[in-house]
Design an enzyme around this catalytic site. Structure first.
Site, short mmCIF file in Angstrom:
data_model
loop_
_atom_site.label_atom_id
_atom_site.label_comp_id
_atom_site.label_asym_id
_atom_site.label_seq_id
_atom_site.Cartn_x
_atom_site.Cartn_y
_atom_site.Cartn_z
N PRO A 97 4.08 -2.32 -9.51
CA PRO A 97 3.48 -1.35 -10.75
C PRO A 97 2.30 -2.37 -11.57
O PRO A 97 1.53 -1.82 -12.31
CB PRO A 97 4.44 -0.88 -11.58
CG PRO A 97 5.93 -1.54 -11.19
CD PRO A 97 5.53 -2.23 -9.99
N GLU A 122 14.53 -5.44 -10.75
CA GLU A 122 13.58 -5.50 -11.94
C GLU A 122 12.17 -6.02 -11.81
O GLU A 122 11.34 -5.79 -12.51
CB GLU A 122 14.34 -6.22 -13.02
CG GLU A 122 15.68 -5.71 -13.47
CD GLU A 122 15.51 -4.46 -14.06
OE1 GLU A 122 14.69 -4.38 -14.97
OE2 GLU A 122 16.42 -3.70 -13.89
N ARG A 143 -4.99 7.39 8.71
CA ARG A 143 -5.64 8.07 8.88
C ARG A 143 -7.52 7.91 8.91
O ARG A 143 -7.91 8.74 9.39
CB ARG A 143 -5.59 9.62 8.14
CG ARG A 143 -5.76 9.32 6.67
CD ARG A 143 -5.29 10.51 5.94
NE ARG A 143 -5.99 11.78 5.81
CZ ARG A 143 -7.30 11.85 5.50
NH1 ARG A 143 -7.88 10.95 5.00
NH2 ARG A 143 -7.87 13.05 5.41
N ASP A 150 -13.15 14.81 2.92
CA ASP A 150 -11.94 14.58 2.04
C ASP A 150 -12.46 14.74 0.59
O ASP A 150 -13.51 14.15 0.04
CB ASP A 150 -11.40 13.30 2.25
CG ASP A 150 -10.53 13.03 3.50
OD1 ASP A 150 -10.38 14.28 4.08
OD2 ASP A 150 -10.19 12.04 3.80
CL1 6GU Z 1 3.76 -0.53 -5.81
N1 6GU Z 1 5.91 -0.45 -6.92
C1 6GU Z 1 6.74 0.14 -7.88
N2 6GU Z 1 8.27 -0.56 -8.00
N3 6GU Z 1 6.53 1.11 -8.74
C2 6GU Z 1 5.30 1.54 -8.53
C3 6GU Z 1 4.41 1.21 -7.62
C4 6GU Z 1 4.71 0.05 -6.88
N4 6GU Z 1 3.26 1.72 -7.93
C5 6GU Z 1 3.32 2.58 -8.89
N5 6GU Z 1 4.64 2.64 -9.34
#
Ligand code: 6GU
Length: 223
Positions: free
Chosen positions: A87, A114, A151, A166
């Site tokens: 994230p 974590e 795709r 798209d």
């Molecule tokens: Cl790549 N990993 C995790 N654990 N949470 C996320 C993510 C990735 N992308 C958005 N949320």
């Protein structure tokens, strides 16, 4: 294209990848997947891949060693694009999908728990996130990226026209589409689409794209 996924949960992938368009892309040798469970590269007898954080605090941290050894075990890893799914990464966009679709070999590392030992970041080329929310692990993010990249590989969809209009391909949303019946519970197909006038139809579609994008995603137009 080759995609290798480092994951503790390889079983999460086959139900998604072995259906529909991605299944066919594999059958046609346009894409090839392989999975490495980095638990197999654990350096201790209990086969653990994480440990408590230095400095204290809640939760566990994925260790750098099993991920390092798993990466080194992959043939051609030196030339592959190595992606860490987190994230904290740069947000994955359609433009990212287009870039990735040109690569020969991509390695994706999925974390869990974590987080990663910060030194894992030294082993990769880029870090990607699929959006501003937290998932329990990188697997669903990896599947999302795999789906959108696959795709775009030439030959996977019928023709380039299949993705050239798209949503997001040209920084706008798609125009409204209709199919039979002409009328459903009082809701009618716009007359222009039944007119047979291709110039008028093209004009209407452009107008609708602009209208939809202005209403729903004005941020796309600013770009
Ligand atoms: Cl790549 N990993 C995790 N654990 N949470 C996320 C993510 C990735 N992308 C958005 N949320």
């Amino acid at each position: 294209m080759k995609i290798t996924v480092l994951t503790l949960f390889p079983e999460m992938f086959s139900p998604v990848l072995n259906e529909s368009i991605i299944k066919r892309a594999q059958e046609n040798s346009l894409i090839e997947f392989s999975f490495v469970n980095f638990r197999d590269f654990s350096t201790n007898k209990h086969k653990t891949v994480d440990d408590t954080p230095y400095g204290g605090g809640a939760g566990m941290v994925l260790s750098v060693e099993p991920i390092y050894h798993a990466l080194k075990s992959i043939e051609g890893n030196e030339n592959a694009l190595k992606i860490l799914l987190t994230p904290q990464g740069k947000t994955f966009k359609q433009a990212t999908a287009k870039e990735l679709a040109l690569k020969e070999h991509i390695i994706m590392i999925c974390g869990h728990y974590e987080g990663f030992d910060e030194r894992v970041r030294e082993l990769v080329d880029i870090e990607l996130s699929i959006g501003d929310y937290v998932l329990t692990g990188g697997e669903i993010a990896a599947l999302t990226i795999i789906d959108s990249v696959t795709r775009l590989i030439p030959g996977v969809l019928g023709s380039p026209e299949s993705y050239e209009h798209d949503s997001f391909y040209t920084d706008s949303l798609d125009y409204p589409q209709y199919t039979k019946p002409r009328e459903f519970m009082g809701m009618k197909v716009p007359d222009v689409l039944l007119s047979g006038n291709h110039q008028e139809i093209a004009k209407w579609r452009e107008e609708m794209k602009l209208k939809k994008t202005t209403e729903r995603r004005p941020d796309l137009l600013k770009k």
